[in-house]
Design an enzyme around this catalytic site. Structure first.
Site, PDB file in Angstrom:
ATOM      1  CG  ASP A 130      33.921  34.143  24.492  1.00 19.27           C
ATOM      2  OD1 ASP A 130      33.008  33.477  23.965  1.00 19.27           O
ATOM      3  OD2 ASP A 130      33.937  34.442  25.696  1.00 19.27           O
ATOM      4  CE1 TYR A 142      32.681  37.097  30.964  1.00 23.17           C
ATOM      5  CE2 TYR A 142      33.714  37.304  28.812  1.00 23.17           C
ATOM      6  CZ  TYR A 142      33.146  36.517  29.803  1.00 23.17           C
ATOM      7  OH  TYR A 142      33.060  35.161  29.612  1.00 23.17           O
ATOM      8  CE  LYS A 180      30.614  33.848  26.851  1.00 24.09           C
ATOM      9  NZ  LYS A 180      31.595  34.949  26.722  1.00 24.09           N
ATOM     10  CG  HIS A 188      27.233  34.618  30.680  1.00 24.83           C
ATOM     11  ND1 HIS A 188      27.932  35.799  30.670  1.00 24.83           N
ATOM     12  CD2 HIS A 188      28.156  33.664  30.948  1.00 24.83           C
ATOM     13  CE1 HIS A 188      29.211  35.573  30.920  1.00 24.83           C
ATOM     14  NE2 HIS A 188      29.363  34.280  31.097  1.00 24.83           N
ATOM     15  CE  LYS A 200      42.275  36.063  31.974  1.00 22.17           C
ATOM     16  NZ  LYS A 200      42.979  37.052  32.814  1.00 22.17           N
ATOM     17  CB  SER A 201      47.468  35.963  28.042  1.00 22.09           C
ATOM     18  OG  SER A 201      48.622  36.519  28.658  1.00 22.09           O
ATOM     19  NE  ARG A 212      52.227  32.494  29.311  1.00 18.07           N
ATOM     20  CZ  ARG A 212      52.152  32.679  30.638  1.00 18.07           C
ATOM     21  NH1 ARG A 212      50.978  32.593  31.251  1.00 18.07           N
ATOM     22  NH2 ARG A 212      53.229  32.937  31.338  1.00 18.07           N
ATOM     23  CG  ASN A 246      47.880  30.876  25.335  1.00 13.66           C
ATOM     24  OD1 ASN A 246      48.582  30.001  25.836  1.00 13.66           O
ATOM     25  ND2 ASN A 246      47.313  31.827  26.057  1.00 13.66           N
TER      26      ASN A 246
END
Length: 278
Positions: free
Chosen positions: A45, A50, A75, A108, A230-231, A236, A240
């Site tokens: 995503d 971003y 987006k 968005h 997210k990471s 992590r 997740n």
């Protein structure tokens, strides 16, 4: 392992668990995305806003994965809501990602006081018709915003990506989405870390031998949300992803539902009208 998929209202299947790249600097995005692919994620995503679509595209290209095995969402940026601007911005997204089409493309934000998001949605309908997006949807749309689309346009959004976490369960909007065949995606699924010290979640996590983040993400999965934590830390990222070998009991789910405070971490879509400077 293959993560569960949800079938969208036009028949496209989307992995229920994905990897988000919000707030990951462009310089770190390719490596983080490649790590996610190595762990097993097949849903990414991103967004024009971003600033890291090119790096996501580089990771997809370098991963060696077949294009049809990676689900890519992006987006539309807030500065491109005019019809022709939206078409041009989408072409730029595809060029930056290095793909012929994205799997899902979203508006968005509705920006209710800036422009006519109905016109923007008609541009996305054109994008879909032209084969540049397999599915189209919206992000941060409230019931009234969605109702206008139902009344004035042809395609019901496949997805509504909204802020959802234990402190903002969004059940009325999620139910409205479901009634109209719209899948709910949850952004900020752990409230940007706000829930990690919650004693209720901590007790459930201790009983399950899991982290609070895993318990929270599992809650999303069990209620049917599409989620993309997210990471940039591999451990992590792996943690997740490890959500499918345990379950929360109905009592656990009820306890988490009871944490709702209608507390946002992000902007209110009814009043948020920020457009980046060109």
């Amino acid at each position: 392992m293959v993560t569960p998929a949800i079938t969208l209202n036009n028949g496209v299947e989307i992995p229920q668990l994905g990897f988000g790249v919000f707030q990951i600097p462009p310089a770190d995005t390719k490596a983080a995305t490649l790590t996610a692919f190595e762990v097993g994620y097949r849903h990414i995503d991103t967004a024009e806003m971003y600033g890291n679509e090119k790096e996501v595209g580089q990771a997809v290209a370098e991963s060696g994965l077949p294009r049809d095995e990676v689900f890519i969402t992006s987006k539309l940026n807030n500065s491109f809501h005019a019809y022709d601007d939206a078409l041009r911005a989408t072409d730029q997204t595809l060029a930056d990602l290095g793909v012929d089409a994205v799997d899902l493309f979203l508006i968005h934000w509705p920006l209710p006081d800036v422009g006519d998001y109905v016109e923007t949605w008609r541009a996305l309908e054109k994008i879909h018709a032209d084969g540049k997006a397999r599915a189209i949807g919206v992000s941060n749309f409230q019931q009234a915003h969605l109702q206008r689309l139902f009344d004035e346009t042809d395609i019901v959004p496949a997805v509504n990506q909204i802020e959802v976490h234990p402190y903002l369960s969004q059940n009325p909007l999620r139910e409205f989405n479901s009634e109209h065949g719209i899948a709910t995606e949850a952004w900020s699924p752990i409230a940007q870390g706000d829930v990690l010290d919650d004693p209720v979640l901590g007790k459930i996590a201790s009983e399950k031998g899991r982290s609070v983040a895993q318990v929270t993400l599992r809650w999303h999965i069990q209620r049917g949300d599409i989620v993309f934590p997210k990471s940039v830390t591999r451990s992590r990222v792996e943690e997740n992803f490890a959500l499918f070998d345990f379950e929360l009991s109905p009592e656990d789910v009820a306890a988490i539902e009871g944490l709702n405070k209608d507390k946002r971490r992000g902007p209110d879509p009814d009043t948020f009208n920020w457009v980046p400077e060109s």
